[in-house]
Design a protein around this motif. Sequence first.
Motif, mmCIF file in Angstrom:
data_model
loop_
_atom_site.group_PDB
_atom_site.id
_atom_site.type_symbol
_atom_site.label_atom_id
_atom_site.label_comp_id
_atom_site.label_asym_id
_atom_site.label_seq_id
_atom_site.Cartn_x
_atom_site.Cartn_y
_atom_site.Cartn_z
ATOM 1 N N VAL A 143 0.848 -1.199 0.000
ATOM 2 C CA VAL A 143 0.000 0.000 0.000
ATOM 3 C C VAL A 143 0.881 1.245 0.000
ATOM 4 N N PHE A 144 0.505 2.212 -0.822
ATOM 5 C CA PHE A 144 1.086 3.550 -0.780
ATOM 6 C C PHE A 144 0.000 4.524 -0.340
ATOM 7 N N MET A 145 0.273 5.333 0.663
ATOM 8 C CA MET A 145 -0.625 6.420 1.061
ATOM 9 C C MET A 145 0.209 7.507 1.719
ATOM 10 N N HIS A 146 -0.088 8.744 1.412
ATOM 11 C CA HIS A 146 0.779 9.842 1.820
ATOM 12 C C HIS A 146 0.849 9.986 3.335
ATOM 13 N N ILE A 147 -0.274 10.013 4.012
ATOM 14 C CA ILE A 147 -0.337 10.294 5.456
ATOM 15 C C ILE A 147 -0.544 8.997 6.223
ATOM 16 N N THR A 148 0.215 8.812 7.282
ATOM 17 C CA THR A 148 0.091 7.603 8.081
ATOM 18 C C THR A 148 -1.225 7.594 8.868
ATOM 19 N N PRO A 149 -1.856 6.411 9.039
ATOM 20 C CA PRO A 149 -3.139 6.333 9.754
ATOM 21 C C PRO A 149 -2.979 6.170 11.263
ATOM 22 N N PHE A 150 -1.907 6.711 11.817
ATOM 23 C CA PHE A 150 -1.650 6.694 13.251
ATOM 24 C C PHE A 150 -1.251 8.089 13.713
ATOM 25 N N ASN A 151 -1.263 8.312 15.024
ATOM 26 C CA ASN A 151 -0.779 9.583 15.577
ATOM 27 C C ASN A 151 0.630 9.423 16.135
ATOM 28 N N LEU A 168 -2.856 10.988 10.930
ATOM 29 C CA LEU A 168 -4.302 11.055 11.137
ATOM 30 C C LEU A 168 -4.792 9.659 11.484
ATOM 31 N N PRO A 169 -5.188 9.412 12.737
ATOM 32 C CA PRO A 169 -5.649 8.073 13.106
ATOM 33 C C PRO A 169 -6.853 7.631 12.273
ATOM 34 N N CYS A 170 -6.739 6.449 11.700
ATOM 35 C CA CYS A 170 -7.821 5.830 10.920
ATOM 36 C C CYS A 170 -7.956 4.388 11.418
ATOM 37 N N PRO A 171 -8.531 4.189 12.596
ATOM 38 C CA PRO A 171 -8.531 2.850 13.207
ATOM 39 C C PRO A 171 -9.253 1.793 12.388
ATOM 40 N N GLU A 172 -10.297 2.156 11.674
ATOM 41 C CA GLU A 172 -10.996 1.162 10.861
ATOM 42 C C GLU A 172 -10.116 0.682 9.709
ATOM 43 N N LEU A 173 -9.365 1.600 9.126
ATOM 44 C CA LEU A 173 -8.439 1.227 8.063
ATOM 45 C C LEU A 173 -7.358 0.306 8.611
ATOM 46 N N VAL A 174 -6.789 0.663 9.747
ATOM 47 C CA VAL A 174 -5.753 -0.159 10.368
ATOM 48 C C VAL A 174 -6.278 -1.557 10.660
ATOM 49 N N ASP A 175 -7.515 -1.646 11.075
ATOM 50 C CA ASP A 175 -8.111 -2.944 11.397
ATOM 51 C C ASP A 175 -8.160 -3.847 10.175
ATOM 52 N N ILE A 176 -8.537 -3.304 9.025
ATOM 53 C CA ILE A 176 -8.584 -4.157 7.835
ATOM 54 C C ILE A 176 -7.176 -4.454 7.311
ATOM 55 N N PHE A 177 -6.241 -3.537 7.525
ATOM 56 C CA PHE A 177 -4.844 -3.849 7.210
ATOM 57 C C PHE A 177 -4.382 -5.058 8.028
ATOM 58 N N ASN A 178 -4.696 -5.041 9.327
ATOM 59 C CA ASN A 178 -4.226 -6.099 10.223
ATOM 60 C C ASN A 178 -4.757 -7.472 9.832
ATOM 61 N N LYS A 179 -5.904 -7.503 9.177
ATOM 62 C CA LYS A 179 -6.528 -8.771 8.794
ATOM 63 C C LYS A 179 -6.068 -9.275 7.426
ATOM 64 N N GLN A 180 -5.266 -8.487 6.732
ATOM 65 C CA GLN A 180 -4.842 -8.836 5.372
ATOM 66 C C GLN A 180 -3.508 -9.578 5.429
ATOM 67 N N SER A 181 -3.550 -10.888 5.288
ATOM 68 C CA SER A 181 -2.350 -11.697 5.527
ATOM 69 C C SER A 181 -1.245 -11.438 4.504
ATOM 70 N N ASN A 182 -1.603 -11.062 3.272
ATOM 71 C CA ASN A 182 -0.566 -10.872 2.258
ATOM 72 C C ASN A 182 -0.090 -9.428 2.138
ATOM 73 N N LEU A 183 -0.544 -8.561 3.034
ATOM 74 C CA LEU A 183 -0.099 -7.166 3.041
ATOM 75 C C LEU A 183 1.281 -7.093 3.690
ATOM 76 N N LYS A 184 2.289 -6.807 2.884
ATOM 77 C CA LYS A 184 3.667 -6.863 3.352
ATOM 78 C C LYS A 184 4.179 -5.543 3.913
ATOM 79 N N ALA A 185 3.724 -4.418 3.358
ATOM 80 C CA ALA A 185 4.242 -3.131 3.822
ATOM 81 C C ALA A 185 3.322 -2.009 3.367
ATOM 82 N N ILE A 186 3.320 -0.932 4.162
ATOM 83 C CA ILE A 186 2.613 0.304 3.836
ATOM 84 C C ILE A 186 3.666 1.404 3.784
#
Length: 277
Positions: free
Chosen positions: A180-188, A194-212
């Motif tokens: 994944v590429f995204m300009h602003i990190t979804p944490f504080n 900018l915290p985006c907890p729902e986005l982080v949650d789906i990232f955490n469930k994606q087993s083949n997601l190697k890096a953001i």
Amino acid sequence: MNVNRRKFLQLTFKAAVVIGAGNTLQSFAASDFILPSKDKIRLRFAVASDGHYGQPDTKYDILHDEMIAWLNAEKKDRGIDFTMINGDLFHNDVTFLPKIKMKLDGLQMPYYVSHGNHDMIHEDAWEQTWNTRWHYTFEQKDATFLVLNSADDKGTYICPDLAWTKEQLDKHQNKKQLFVFMHITPFNWTKAGLPCPELVDIFNKQSNLKAIFHGHDHDEDNVKENEGKYYFFDSHIAGNWGTEYRGYRIVEILKSGEIITYQMNPAVQQKVNTNNI
């Protein structure tokens, strides 16, 4: 200035990170790490961000020329399959958009872009220049890349489109590797996240997601971890603040499935090269 290969690596990047096939992460000091031979690489790409083309009182034109020259030199040396320019391509004033497009067209490899908070332009006009919406996907070899948007056309920070992101992650869940590429990190955890907890949650469930991969925080050039997911930063191309050096991140996906990434300080590399290694 006579230096051996190991000393050269120590000068040009601060550390190497290896993500194993099981998503384990190991960090190595540059002095303790030797890059694999080129024939072991399946895909190699660069990530650079925050050029802020047009920012007053900065040498944005010269700095872009230098960065493009460094990336083109990478292409000729170890190879680059593509470069991602990860947001803040220009600085607020949309009249600089065609100028930065012309500048980036000097890259001697395919390149992609993401939308940053200083890229103050309507999405339709953005698409006319770059032929993509703010959210899109692309593939290189057997890897899939998601590009997410984290700002509106006025520069306000926003969380990416959650429904679109979830749909794409589900669609590509059987891919061997996803990034994944995204300009602003979804944490504080940085000064300007900018915290985006729902986005982080789906990232955490994606087993083949190697890096953001993120830009935005010019003073960050490291890796942060959350629930086994790794978030990388790449310093800055230009702008009037950030790390003392201007750099970019290199990612090497090996045929073995391992992933190596390291942050480059190309000005040091140029200095060493001019002194005849």
